[in-house]
Design a protein around this motif. Structure first.
Motif, PDB file in Angstrom:
ATOM      1  N   ASP A  24     -48.980  99.499 -32.999  1.00 52.81           N
ATOM      2  CA  ASP A  24     -48.297  99.310 -34.502  1.00 52.81           C
ATOM      3  C   ASP A  24     -48.863 100.332 -35.679  1.00 52.81           C
ATOM      4  OD1 ASP A  24     -46.933  98.365 -36.942  1.00 52.81           O
ATOM      5  OD2 ASP A  24     -48.394  97.332 -37.484  1.00 52.81           O
ATOM      6  N   GLN A  25     -48.637 100.823 -36.079  1.00 53.74           N
ATOM      7  CA  GLN A  25     -49.190 102.590 -36.803  1.00 53.74           C
ATOM      8  C   GLN A  25     -49.802 102.956 -36.101  1.00 53.74           C
ATOM      9  OE1 GLN A  25     -51.282  99.776 -40.661  1.00 53.74           O
ATOM     10  NE2 GLN A  25     -49.163  99.593 -41.053  1.00 53.74           N
ATOM     11  N   GLY A  26     -49.757 102.948 -35.120  1.00 57.32           N
ATOM     12  CA  GLY A  26     -50.619 104.000 -34.184  1.00 57.32           C
ATOM     13  C   GLY A  26     -51.436 103.566 -32.706  1.00 57.32           C
ATOM     14  N   LYS A  27     -51.766 102.636 -33.756  1.00 54.49           N
ATOM     15  CA  LYS A  27     -53.068 101.698 -32.934  1.00 54.49           C
ATOM     16  C   LYS A  27     -52.595 100.573 -31.463  1.00 54.49           C
ATOM     17  CE  LYS A  27     -56.920 102.256 -36.097  1.00 54.49           C
ATOM     18  NZ  LYS A  27     -57.023 103.667 -35.686  1.00 54.49           N
ATOM     19  N   LEU A  28     -52.935 100.479 -30.380  1.00 55.68           N
ATOM     20  CA  LEU A  28     -52.792  99.697 -29.262  1.00 55.68           C
ATOM     21  C   LEU A  28     -53.239  98.603 -29.818  1.00 55.68           C
ATOM     22  CD1 LEU A  28     -51.320  99.558 -26.843  1.00 55.68           C
ATOM     23  CD2 LEU A  28     -53.196  99.336 -25.416  1.00 55.68           C
ATOM     24  N   THR A  29     -52.039  97.033 -30.065  1.00 53.37           N
ATOM     25  CA  THR A  29     -52.618  96.316 -30.688  1.00 53.37           C
ATOM     26  C   THR A  29     -52.528  94.710 -29.551  1.00 53.37           C
ATOM     27  OG1 THR A  29     -50.463  95.932 -31.060  1.00 53.37           O
ATOM     28  CG2 THR A  29     -51.976  96.487 -33.282  1.00 53.37           C
ATOM     29  N   PHE A  30     -52.019  95.369 -28.295  1.00 53.51           N
ATOM     30  CA  PHE A  30     -51.714  94.296 -27.436  1.00 53.51           C
ATOM     31  C   PHE A  30     -51.550  94.595 -26.005  1.00 53.51           C
ATOM     32  CE2 PHE A  30     -49.879  91.921 -25.222  1.00 53.51           C
ATOM     33  CZ  PHE A  30     -50.073  89.726 -24.523  1.00 53.51           C
ATOM     34  N   ASP A  31     -52.113  93.770 -24.951  1.00 56.85           N
ATOM     35  CA  ASP A  31     -51.888  94.384 -23.774  1.00 56.85           C
ATOM     36  C   ASP A  31     -52.178  93.362 -22.868  1.00 56.85           C
ATOM     37  OD1 ASP A  31     -51.638  95.365 -21.356  1.00 56.85           O
ATOM     38  OD2 ASP A  31     -52.984  97.163 -21.637  1.00 56.85           O
ATOM     39  N   GLY A  32     -50.759  92.545 -21.963  1.00 53.66           N
ATOM     40  CA  GLY A  32     -50.675  91.748 -21.366  1.00 53.66           C
ATOM     41  C   GLY A  32     -49.349  91.107 -20.886  1.00 53.66           C
ATOM     42  N   THR A  33     -49.625  90.064 -20.187  1.00 52.17           N
ATOM     43  CA  THR A  33     -48.385  90.029 -19.685  1.00 52.17           C
ATOM     44  C   THR A  33     -47.372  89.178 -21.240  1.00 52.17           C
ATOM     45  OG1 THR A  33     -48.841  87.230 -18.757  1.00 52.17           O
ATOM     46  CG2 THR A  33     -49.281  89.524 -17.362  1.00 52.17           C
TER      47      THR A  33
END
Length: 345
Positions: free
Chosen positions: A243-252
């Motif tokens: 969101d807005q160029g930034k990674l805010t979540f990474d998971g299953t």
């Protein structure tokens, strides 16, 4: 197996490596009116847009990753960086050991790319002629070409499409043909940007079935951008949200529900119960109840703030229940909440 060897295998298993990946664009700021246009010619002004900002992630061999976010979040820009179409402004990026932009001529032989809104087919040629041209570009032997074409035909039902010019294909037909073109050279990694956008239910099901097949049976690594939650649930075992160029979540997907779920719902059937009794039993938890039908009560709550076991225990100790049901927050609802929270859908 020694730890050093395990570590080395882990590193070798990474097919996409991005570290502090960034891409900015310099866009002209237009002034209004004829006078403004003349001023723009003499003294142009620019604004800087950070499409992707310091994004870091690794994707391992054989993973299927859904890369999600609202419009303008940076999804398509990331895919273009991964495909070598755009050059990063800063940061590190490698795919299959290649620098996508610098090594593009060699690199593209190892990847497949599909943009749902654009075609890689030659517009005025029959689909089979486009595939024949790709056969020559990728030096695919004739027996291998025929074998792969038969396999694509089985799953994608190309049939008569092969002898139809690309410009005469419907959107669904064109995406199926583009899918064959993207995978003709047996790539180890494929990037899919909105592959099912605008397709009807039957075509979506066929595309998803095909992607499941190449992922699970052939071990192809997939990175998919989509707004369709059905794609995520059918294809992906990992989710990244930008969101807005930034990674805010990474998971299953399960971790996404756990970390962002705000809409779990407990339903209890109790002919003798009332909302007053249930509200009193759970008031200190901040949960209120609604009577959806005679004798059927529901409470929607934030599972991050209210433990389900505590809520269930209070409810069952206050009324005699004949049945209960727990509905976990759906990924679709979670993503909608995330997108609405960003102010952009």
């Amino acid at each position: 197996m020694p730890k050093v060897e395990l570590w080395a295998n882990h590193i070798m298993d990474i097919v996409i490596h991005a570290h502090d990946l960034s891409r900015t664009f310099r866009l002209p700021k237009r002034r209004e009116g004829l006078t403004g246009s003349f001023i723009d010619l003499l003294r142009p002004k620019y604004s800087t847009v950070h499409a992707v900002s310091d994004v870091t992630f690794d994707v391992h061999r054989g993973e299927s990753v859904a890369y999600l976010g609202p419009n303008g979040a940076g999804k398509s820009t990331t895919v273009k960086l991964l495909a070598g179409i755009l050059k990063p402004t800063s940061g590190e990026l490698s795919v299959l050991g290649f620098n996508p932009h610098r090594d593009r001529q060699t690199y593209v032989r190892h990847i497949g790319v599909l943009f749902g809104q654009r075609t890689s087919l030659w517009f005025d040629l029959a689909v089979i002629e486009s595939l024949r041209l790709l056969q020559r570009i990728y030096d695919i032997p004739e027996p291998t070409f025929k074998e792969r074409l038969e396999r694509f035909d089985e799953v994608l039902a190309l049939g008569r499409l092969l002898h139809t010019p690309a410009r005469k294909l419907s959107l669904g037909q064109r995406v199926r043909a583009d899918m064959a073109a993207a995978l003709l050279h047996d790539p180890k990694v494929i990037f899919l940007d909105e592959p099912t956008i605008g397709l009807d239910v039957a075509v979506k099901a066929r595309i998803r079935e095909f992607l499941r097949l190449i992922h699970r049976e052939l071990g192809v690594t997939i990175l998919l951008t989509t707004h369709d939650v059905g794609d995520v649930q059918a294809i992906s075992d990992r989710v990244m949200v930008i969101d807005q160029g930034k990674l805010t979540f990474d998971g299953t997907p399960d971790e996404l529900r756990r970390d962002f779920g705000r809409g779990d719902r407990l339903i209890i059937t109790s002919p003798t119960g009332t909302t007053g009794i249930l509200d009193a039993a759970t008031s200190d938890l901040g949960v209120t109840w609604a009577e959806d039908a005679p004798g059927k009560f529901s409470a929607t709550y934030d599972s991050q703030k209210v433990p389900t076991t505590a809520l269930l225990g209070r409810a069952l100790s206050s009324v005699e229940a004949q049945g209960m049901e727990l509905q976990e927050a759906r990924i679709e609802d979670i993503l909608r909440e995330l997108y609405e929270g960003s102010g952009r859908t």
